[in-house]
Enzyme design. Structure first.
Site, PDB file in Angstrom:
ATOM      1  N   TYR A 134       0.830  -1.203   0.000  1.00  0.00           N
ATOM      2  CA  TYR A 134       0.000   0.000   0.000  1.00  0.00           C
ATOM      3  C   TYR A 134       0.864   1.253   0.000  1.00  0.00           C
ATOM      4  O   TYR A 134       2.084   1.198   0.203  1.00  0.00           O
ATOM      5  CB  TYR A 134      -0.961   0.000   1.193  1.00  0.00           C
ATOM      6  CG  TYR A 134      -0.337   0.325   2.538  1.00  0.00           C
ATOM      7  CD1 TYR A 134       0.533  -0.553   3.174  1.00  0.00           C
ATOM      8  CD2 TYR A 134      -0.617   1.537   3.176  1.00  0.00           C
ATOM      9  CE1 TYR A 134       1.087  -0.244   4.404  1.00  0.00           C
ATOM     10  CE2 TYR A 134      -0.064   1.850   4.411  1.00  0.00           C
ATOM     11  CZ  TYR A 134       0.795   0.949   5.014  1.00  0.00           C
ATOM     12  OH  TYR A 134       1.359   1.263   6.226  1.00  0.00           O
ATOM     13  N   LEU A 153      11.089   1.411   7.069  1.00  0.00           N
ATOM     14  CA  LEU A 153      10.476   1.797   5.801  1.00  0.00           C
ATOM     15  C   LEU A 153      11.210   3.021   5.263  1.00  0.00           C
ATOM     16  O   LEU A 153      11.473   3.963   6.023  1.00  0.00           O
ATOM     17  CB  LEU A 153       8.999   2.142   6.027  1.00  0.00           C
ATOM     18  CG  LEU A 153       8.230   2.427   4.735  1.00  0.00           C
ATOM     19  CD1 LEU A 153       7.882   1.125   4.032  1.00  0.00           C
ATOM     20  CD2 LEU A 153       6.973   3.233   5.014  1.00  0.00           C
ATOM     21  N   ARG A 194       8.231   4.135  -4.668  1.00  0.00           N
ATOM     22  CA  ARG A 194       8.269   3.171  -3.558  1.00  0.00           C
ATOM     23  C   ARG A 194       7.240   2.063  -3.787  1.00  0.00           C
ATOM     24  O   ARG A 194       7.503   0.894  -3.490  1.00  0.00           O
ATOM     25  CB  ARG A 194       8.031   3.869  -2.217  1.00  0.00           C
ATOM     26  CG  ARG A 194       8.179   2.898  -1.048  1.00  0.00           C
ATOM     27  CD  ARG A 194       8.062   3.584   0.284  1.00  0.00           C
ATOM     28  NE  ARG A 194       6.772   4.236   0.449  1.00  0.00           N
ATOM     29  CZ  ARG A 194       6.471   5.072   1.425  1.00  0.00           C
ATOM     30  NH1 ARG A 194       7.381   5.353   2.338  1.00  0.00           N
ATOM     31  NH2 ARG A 194       5.281   5.613   1.513  1.00  0.00           N
ATOM     32  N   HIS A 225      -1.331 -20.954  -0.019  1.00  0.00           N
ATOM     33  CA  HIS A 225      -0.279 -19.977   0.293  1.00  0.00           C
ATOM     34  C   HIS A 225       0.549 -19.584  -0.932  1.00  0.00           C
ATOM     35  O   HIS A 225       0.883 -18.423  -1.115  1.00  0.00           O
ATOM     36  CB  HIS A 225       0.647 -20.517   1.381  1.00  0.00           C
ATOM     37  CG  HIS A 225       0.008 -20.536   2.745  1.00  0.00           C
ATOM     38  ND1 HIS A 225      -1.059 -21.333   3.054  1.00  0.00           N
ATOM     39  CD2 HIS A 225       0.289 -19.830   3.871  1.00  0.00           C
ATOM     40  CE1 HIS A 225      -1.420 -21.141   4.316  1.00  0.00           C
ATOM     41  NE2 HIS A 225      -0.614 -20.223   4.836  1.00  0.00           N
ATOM     42  N   GLU A 256      12.125   2.398  14.013  1.00  0.00           N
ATOM     43  CA  GLU A 256      11.208   3.459  13.577  1.00  0.00           C
ATOM     44  C   GLU A 256       9.989   3.443  14.479  1.00  0.00           C
ATOM     45  O   GLU A 256       9.989   2.769  15.506  1.00  0.00           O
ATOM     46  CB  GLU A 256      10.830   3.264  12.106  1.00  0.00           C
ATOM     47  CG  GLU A 256      10.156   1.944  11.828  1.00  0.00           C
ATOM     48  CD  GLU A 256       9.818   1.720  10.357  1.00  0.00           C
ATOM     49  OE1 GLU A 256       9.707   2.690   9.606  1.00  0.00           O
ATOM     50  OE2 GLU A 256       9.639   0.545   9.984  1.00  0.00           O
ATOM     51  N   ARG A 270      -7.949 -20.381  -1.874  1.00  0.00           N
ATOM     52  CA  ARG A 270      -6.941 -20.176  -0.825  1.00  0.00           C
ATOM     53  C   ARG A 270      -5.828 -21.217  -0.880  1.00  0.00           C
ATOM     54  O   ARG A 270      -6.081 -22.415  -0.737  1.00  0.00           O
ATOM     55  CB  ARG A 270      -7.602 -20.193   0.560  1.00  0.00           C
ATOM     56  CG  ARG A 270      -6.619 -19.849   1.675  1.00  0.00           C
ATOM     57  CD  ARG A 270      -7.269 -19.797   3.049  1.00  0.00           C
ATOM     58  NE  ARG A 270      -6.304 -19.409   4.061  1.00  0.00           N
ATOM     59  CZ  ARG A 270      -5.435 -20.243   4.637  1.00  0.00           C
ATOM     60  NH1 ARG A 270      -5.430 -21.526   4.299  1.00  0.00           N
ATOM     61  NH2 ARG A 270      -4.568 -19.801   5.527  1.00  0.00           N
ATOM     62  N   LYS A 307       6.474  -1.866   1.982  1.00  0.00           N
ATOM     63  CA  LYS A 307       5.271  -1.259   2.575  1.00  0.00           C
ATOM     64  C   LYS A 307       4.104  -2.230   2.413  1.00  0.00           C
ATOM     65  O   LYS A 307       3.202  -2.048   1.577  1.00  0.00           O
ATOM     66  CB  LYS A 307       4.981   0.106   1.954  1.00  0.00           C
ATOM     67  CG  LYS A 307       4.048   0.952   2.825  1.00  0.00           C
ATOM     68  CD  LYS A 307       4.136   2.419   2.475  1.00  0.00           C
ATOM     69  CE  LYS A 307       3.103   3.262   3.201  1.00  0.00           C
ATOM     70  NZ  LYS A 307       3.208   3.260   4.656  1.00  0.00           N
TER      71      LYS A 307
HETATM   72  N1  PDD Z   1       2.656   4.945   7.392  1.00  0.00           N
HETATM   73  N2  PDD Z   1       7.356   3.691   8.872  1.00  0.00           N
HETATM   74  C1  PDD Z   1       6.186   3.027   8.922  1.00  0.00           C
HETATM   75  C2  PDD Z   1       6.164   1.675   9.570  1.00  0.00           C
HETATM   76  C3  PDD Z   1       5.023   3.588   8.369  1.00  0.00           C
HETATM   77  O1  PDD Z   1       3.865   2.914   8.401  1.00  0.00           O
HETATM   78  C4  PDD Z   1       5.077   4.881   7.790  1.00  0.00           C
HETATM   79  C5  PDD Z   1       3.876   5.561   7.190  1.00  0.00           C
HETATM   80  C6  PDD Z   1       6.312   5.553   7.760  1.00  0.00           C
HETATM   81  C7  PDD Z   1       6.475   6.911   7.130  1.00  0.00           C
HETATM   82  O2  PDD Z   1       6.457   6.833   5.726  1.00  0.00           O
HETATM   83  P1  PDD Z   1       5.990   8.044   4.824  1.00  0.00           P
HETATM   84  O3  PDD Z   1       6.753   9.229   5.273  1.00  0.00           O
HETATM   85  O4  PDD Z   1       6.337   7.643   3.451  1.00  0.00           O
HETATM   86  O5  PDD Z   1       4.505   8.220   5.034  1.00  0.00           O
HETATM   87  C8  PDD Z   1       7.438   4.927   8.299  1.00  0.00           C
HETATM   88  C9  PDD Z   1       1.447   5.414   6.749  1.00  0.00           C
HETATM   89  C10 PDD Z   1       1.217   6.879   6.798  1.00  0.00           C
HETATM   90  C11 PDD Z   1       0.279   4.589   7.264  1.00  0.00           C
HETATM   91  O6  PDD Z   1       0.500   3.392   7.440  1.00  0.00           O
HETATM   92  O7  PDD Z   1      -0.819   5.106   7.434  1.00  0.00           O
END
Ligand code: PDD
Length: 295
Positions: A32, A205, A51, A104, A181, A102, A149
């Site tokens: 996403y 991320l 990304r 895996h 993070e 379904r 992501k």
């Molecule tokens: N999340 N690290 C993680 C684990 C995140 O889920 C996010 C952002 C970031 C920051 O990434 P960016 O600056 O590209 O938004 C870092 C989004 C906003 C969410 O899951 O809603």
């Protein structure tokens, strides 16, 4: 009712129907993006699309669209959701491996499911700008590919919930005694006047906001370091920030019930936050009260 994009159609969000056999639903087999827009214009869209392409490649889902097609589709979505009462919108976009019986292992012939939807980015409450927010530290128990992501976010959900229950807005994660993070954000510290954030590896991320904030901090003349941050350094940081596309740059003024620095948003945050606000589309027409955003 907001309008969503779903597999080629634009329709009211409550009319979107996801199959129970969608692998995004069954396995979290999907990736996403969350892309901010201000006054009808996307912010850092090419970086988000890059990304997305990397995430899709990493889990071997074919990218359903070229960047120009994504841009047209998402711009159309913004136009359809335009509302002067909420000029700033975040677009959530998800691509799953598709619908299949379904099992895996990858299906032979599934077509990726594509969903995009928009929701308002609310202005940052005045109290947050003045007082900052609280965060707590927690053990990072996520998988070893946090650079992707992926929507498989159970550990992040549990960490964020724990933070909320402890009266904080975010969990700041530590793995083997080092900062990684936040549950849904990247983390910066300011130590001895230096702006520091952990380096890009599989434990974080590659945040788009992180990238832009690093650039702005350099332009403002701050020494910037991408390097490991120990739990001890985190505890004695003069400033801590959380960065993400929807919450922008949040100043953390309490960590685990201790004041961070002077217990107020610090001077480096003030400078970088102001530069970030000025870099957003439509900045020149936005009043100070409207600047900023929260999820
Ligand atoms: N999340 N690290 C993680 C684990 C995140 O889920 C996010 C952002 C970031 C920051 O990434 P960016 O600056 O590209 O938004 C870092 C989004 C906003 C969410 O899951 O809603």
């Amino acid at each position: 009712m907001s309008i969503a994009y779903f597999n080629g159609d634009y329709l009211p969000l409550d009319q979107v129907r996801i199959s129970p056999l969608d692998r995004g639903f069954l396995f979290g087999d999907s990736v996403y993006e969350v892309i901010p827009s201000y006054a009808g214009e996307f912010f850092l869209l090419p970086e988000h699309l890059e990304r997305l392409a990397r995430s899709l490649e990493a889990i071997r889902i074919p990218n359903p669209f070229a960047p120009a097609e994504w841009t047209a589709l998402l711009t159309d979505l913004l136009v359809r959701n335009a509302d002067p009462a909420t000029p700033d919108l975040g677009v959530y976009l998800q691509v799953t491996r598709g619908v299949a019986p379904r099992d895996h292992a990858f299906p032979a012939d599934a077509r990726p499911t594509v969903l995009a939807m928009a929701s308002p980015i609310r202005p940052l409450p005045e109290a947050v700008r003045v007082e900052g927010v609280a965060a707590v530290t927690a053990e990072d128990c996520r998988w070893e590919r946090c650079d992707i992501k992926a929507t498989t976010l159970l550990a992040n959900v549990l960490n964020r919930q724990e933070a909320m229950e402890r009266g904080a807005v975010e969990a700041v994660l530590l793995r083997d005694g080092k900062l990684t993070e936040g549950a849904a954000s990247n983390v910066f510290v300011v130590l001895d006047g230096r702006v520091i954030t952990p380096p890009l590896d599989a434990s974080v991320l590659p945040g788009v906001t992180r990238w832009r904030v690093l650039e702005l901090a350099r332009e403002l003349g701050y020494p910037v370091e991408e390097r490991g941050v120990s739990a001890d350094e985190l505890a004695r940081a003069g400033e801590i920030w959380l960065t993400s596309s929807t919450r922008e740059i949040l100043p953390v003024t309490r960590l685990d019930d201790h004041a961070v620095g002077a217990g107020l948003p610090g001077p480096v945050w003030q400078a970088v936050h102001a530069a970030y606000q000025a870099a957003k589309p439509g900045a020149q027409v936005r009043t100070p009260m409207q600047s900023g955003g929260s999820a």
